[in-house]
Structure formats: C-alpha cells, structure tokens
Design a protein around this motif. Structure first.
Motif, short mmCIF file in Angstrom:
data_model
loop_
_atom_site.label_atom_id
_atom_site.label_comp_id
_atom_site.label_asym_id
_atom_site.label_seq_id
_atom_site.Cartn_x
_atom_site.Cartn_y
_atom_site.Cartn_z
N VAL A 240 0.83 -1.10 -0.02
CA VAL A 240 0.00 0.08 -0.15
C VAL A 240 0.85 1.39 -0.01
O VAL A 240 1.59 1.49 0.87
N THR A 241 1.05 1.94 -0.98
CA THR A 241 1.70 3.07 -1.16
C THR A 241 0.92 4.14 -1.12
O THR A 241 0.13 4.55 -2.12
N LEU A 242 1.31 5.22 -0.10
CA LEU A 242 0.58 6.57 -0.06
C LEU A 242 1.02 7.48 -1.24
O LEU A 242 2.23 7.57 -1.36
N LYS A 243 0.24 8.26 -1.68
CA LYS A 243 0.46 9.10 -3.02
C LYS A 243 1.02 10.32 -2.40
O LYS A 243 1.71 11.18 -3.04
N TYR A 244 0.58 10.76 -1.12
CA TYR A 244 1.00 11.95 -0.47
C TYR A 244 1.59 11.77 0.85
O TYR A 244 1.09 11.69 1.85
N PRO A 245 2.78 11.42 0.94
CA PRO A 245 3.61 11.13 1.88
C PRO A 245 3.38 12.08 2.96
O PRO A 245 3.74 13.35 2.85
N GLY A 246 3.21 11.74 4.28
CA GLY A 246 3.03 12.52 5.67
C GLY A 246 1.65 12.74 5.66
O GLY A 246 1.31 13.19 6.82
N LYS A 247 0.75 12.52 4.77
CA LYS A 247 -0.63 12.69 4.85
C LYS A 247 -1.31 11.48 5.19
O LYS A 247 -1.07 10.26 4.85
N ARG A 248 -2.07 11.31 6.37
CA ARG A 248 -2.60 10.35 7.00
C ARG A 248 -3.90 9.69 6.02
O ARG A 248 -4.37 10.30 5.63
N LEU A 249 -3.74 8.47 6.23
CA LEU A 249 -4.83 7.77 5.28
C LEU A 249 -5.69 6.98 6.33
O LEU A 249 -5.22 5.90 6.64
N GLU A 250 -6.88 7.38 6.64
CA GLU A 250 -7.79 6.55 7.49
C GLU A 250 -8.58 5.45 6.63
O GLU A 250 -8.83 5.81 5.45
N HIS A 251 -8.67 4.19 7.18
CA HIS A 251 -9.16 3.11 6.43
C HIS A 251 -10.14 2.37 7.74
O HIS A 251 -9.88 2.64 9.01
N ASN A 252 -10.91 1.52 7.05
CA ASN A 252 -11.94 0.92 7.83
C ASN A 252 -11.41 -0.71 7.91
O ASN A 252 -12.14 -1.69 8.20
N GLY A 253 -10.21 -0.80 7.70
CA GLY A 253 -9.54 -2.00 7.68
C GLY A 253 -8.99 -2.41 6.14
O GLY A 253 -9.41 -2.11 5.09
N ILE A 254 -7.96 -3.35 6.21
CA ILE A 254 -7.29 -3.92 4.95
C ILE A 254 -7.32 -5.15 4.84
O ILE A 254 -7.09 -6.03 5.94
N LYS A 255 -7.72 -5.86 3.81
CA LYS A 255 -7.91 -7.26 3.45
C LYS A 255 -7.54 -7.80 2.12
O LYS A 255 -7.42 -6.98 1.43
N ILE A 256 -7.14 -8.99 2.00
CA ILE A 256 -6.97 -9.69 0.94
C ILE A 256 -7.84 -10.71 0.60
O ILE A 256 -8.23 -11.56 1.68
N GLU A 257 -8.38 -11.05 -0.60
CA GLU A 257 -9.37 -12.15 -0.84
C GLU A 257 -8.86 -13.20 -2.04
O GLU A 257 -8.02 -12.44 -2.99
N PHE A 258 -8.95 -14.48 -1.87
CA PHE A 258 -8.86 -15.14 -2.91
C PHE A 258 -10.21 -15.72 -3.39
O PHE A 258 -10.99 -16.23 -2.57
#
Length: 365
Positions: free
Chosen positions: A52-70
């Motif tokens: 997961v690469t932030l486009k704007y370093p230093g700016k926080r990215l709030e999220h509701n969870g990170i997942k991966i599915e098969f």
C-alpha cells in the motif's frame, strides 16, 4: 484525479512470493486477446505481499480495515449482475485505523482448493483472482490480480476405441474407427475410414472438432457450438487402385519435414481403395479439458464430426463425443514419434522408427 479531496489517495500492488520462478500460462480474455498469467494447480499455496503506497507522504490515510481475498468465480454473460462464487477466502491484514506511511502486508492462503479449470467461453467465464482492498468510508481502494488454474488428470484406465457407421440404403455405406475415445490435449487422433459401398459421387470429406458449450439450467439452457478445427480427409471419390482426385492435408501445417514420410504412406494406403487412415494432431488447436456440469452452471464437451459432401451439395455427417483431459508437463517424444506410437497401437506396427523413416528423438519442450 481528485475531485473535492475525494480522489484515490493510495495505490495497491499485489506481488506473489514466487513471481520470479512461477510458470505462466497463456489464457484468452473475454475480448479474444491472449495474455499470460501466473499458473496454479489445485491444492497449491498462494502467498505474497500487498504493498500500500501513499500518494501523499506525510498525509494520514484513514481506513476501515485492509484485507485480501482469494476468489473463484463463475460469471454468465447474460446475467452479469450476479457472480457465482465457489471459492471465497479472506485474510484481514490490518484492523481499522490509519496509515501514516507506505506499508507492506504479508499474506498466505495455504493449500487452496481450486476444483475447476480457468475458462473463457462464448457465454460464460470461470476465473480465479486475488483482490486486495483498503476499506474507506466513501470509496474503497482495491486491486485485483488474475490467476490461471489448470486441472490435471491421470491416464484413463478404460479407453475403448470408437466404431461407427454412416449409410444410405443401397447408396452409401462407410465405417469409421478411432483408436480411442479419450485424448489428452497434446495427443494424436488415429483412425481409419472404410468404404464398403459408394454409389454416390463424393466431392469432399472432412473431420471437424466441435466444442459445445452449454450454460444455464431447465428451460433457460443455451447451447453454443464452435468449430475448433477442420481436417480435410479427401477431395474427390475414392477409386480402387488409383489416387486420382484425392488431396491430403496431413496434420495441420506439415511443420516438420519428417512428416513427408507420413504423407507418402497415407497416399499409398489410399491407393488400395479399402481404407483411408487418419492422423490428427491436437497440439496445434486451442482446446480445454472436457468440463461436465461445472458447479451446476455450465458444461464444455467436444465432438468429432465426420462430414461428407456429394456433387449436389448434400451433406452427410456423423458425430461422436470424445473426452479431452490435461496431463502434467513431462519429458515427451516429438509429435512424429507420438504419431508412430499411436499408429503402432492401432494398426499393429511393430517398429515406429521404421514407419517414420528415421530415428525418433526426444523433445523436452
């Protein structure tokens, strides 16, 4: 592009752990384009990393969870709103919170069941893919990585020959015989056609490989026939003691010079007027294994279709189902040597090298 601050603020990339060494397989997409994808088999582990690469370093990215599915999924083209998932596995990579910098997450799906082969047809698509998702309050950020799955089979123990007849009373009686009814995707179809009675003028004879795709159930069943290959057997009627009027297109494109010997043998056999031998190589065609009632959604079957056309353009045909299966990659003989071995089994030839006119050599391709 960001509108009013609600654009995508991070990029996701899925990288397999064995990406540098894993074999790739060519697979046709829905638009007919062929691309290469990472190849997997039933029971293999799928593991890797989600970046997961932030486009704007230093700016926080709030999220509701990170997942991966098969996911293993069947999609009917006439019902695109509904996706039928037969495999659905989920791994949570991060709990709800925030990212202040780019981060990498490891994942592993151990010994994943992949019961069906990847398939793209006329009315249906069966696909496997990984999907990584960063949950957001307004719009999720996700990325998919398609995979290709091949199903392998063992050699059928019972593999009887096929014997059939085509006839019109007092006008035509033809028998044809194929050496077996089950073939792997790189196999050679060996057969013979016997002319017992011919009182009509045959202008053309060919064998077609037909793929029949069946989708839906009950009253909503759709059949789609596709002619995969046309193999010309002869042009003109067979005459005892002569080869006049016969035109042979032996084995696809005659890519190897050693197949000239095979062609000469075929013409000599035709000269007797008793039978015409057939050798059809499957390796050059775009085939899949036979699929029967896949997840109760669709089937794919293959048929050999013998077609005769007389001088008045009347068509006579006989159709026989065959079973196709995929075997693992092993050291195998060249295509010419495969043909000789198949002929030996079917015709009783004692020396395949003598039939070919040269020493057979091994090919690890």
């Amino acid at each position: 592009m960001s509108f009013f601050g609600f654009g995508q603020s991070a990029d996701i990339d899925i990288v397999l752990n064995d990406a540098e060494t894993r074999k790739k397989a060519e697979h046709r997409s829905e638009d007919g384009r062929k691309d290469k994808y990472f190849l997997f088999y039933d029971g293999e582990t799928v593991s890797g990393k989600v970046n997961v690469t932030l486009k704007y370093p230093g700016k926080r990215l709030e999220h509701n969870g990170i997942k991966i599915e098969f996911i293993g999924q069947i999609e009917m083209y006439y019902d695109r709103g509904n996706h039928h998932e037969f495999v659905s596995l989920v791994k949570d990579l991060a709990r709800p919170g925030e990212l202040t910098q780019s981060q990498t997450f490891d994942f592993e799906f151990t010994h994943v069941e992949k019961p069906y082969e990847s398939y793209t047809g006329q009315n249906v698509k069966l696909r496997y893919f990984l999907r990584a998702t960063v949950g957001r309050r307004l719009n999720d950020i996700s990325k998919e990585l398609d995979l290709v799955v091949h199903t392998l089979s063992t050699y059928p123990e019972l593999n009887s020959s096929i014997k059939m007849e085509v006839g019109i009373e007092d006008c035509l009686h033809i028998e044809f015989e194929y050496n077996k009814s089950k073939y792997h995707l790189k196999d050679v179809i060996v057969g013979k056609i016997y002319f017992l009675l011919v009182r009509i003028k045959i202008r053309h004879m060919e064998i077609d490989i037909i793929k029949r795709e069946t989708t839906g159930t009950g009253p909503n069943v759709y059949h789609e026939n596709d002619t995969i290959a046309k193999y010309e057997i002869m042009d003109g009627a067979p005459v005892r003691g002569e080869v006049r009027g016969l035109f042979w297109s032996v084995v696809l494109l005659l890519v190897a010079a050693d197949l000239i010997c095979c062609k000469l043998n075929l013409l000599l056999s035709c000269a007797t007027g008793e039978s015409i031998p057939i050798r059809l190589f499957l390796a050059g065609y775009e085939l899949t294994p036979t699929m029967r009632d896949i997840n109760k959604k669709f089937s794919v079957r293959y048929y050999l279709n013998l077609v005769l056309i007389d001088e008045e353009e009347r068509r006579y045909f006989k159709q026989q189902e065959i079973t196709l299966w995929r075997k693992g990659d092993i050291v195998r003989k060249s295509m010419s040597h495969q043909a000789a071995i198949a002929s030996q089994r079917f015709e009783g030839t004692s020396n395949p090298e003598k039939f070919l006119g040269h020493n057979a050599e091994e090919d690890t391709g």
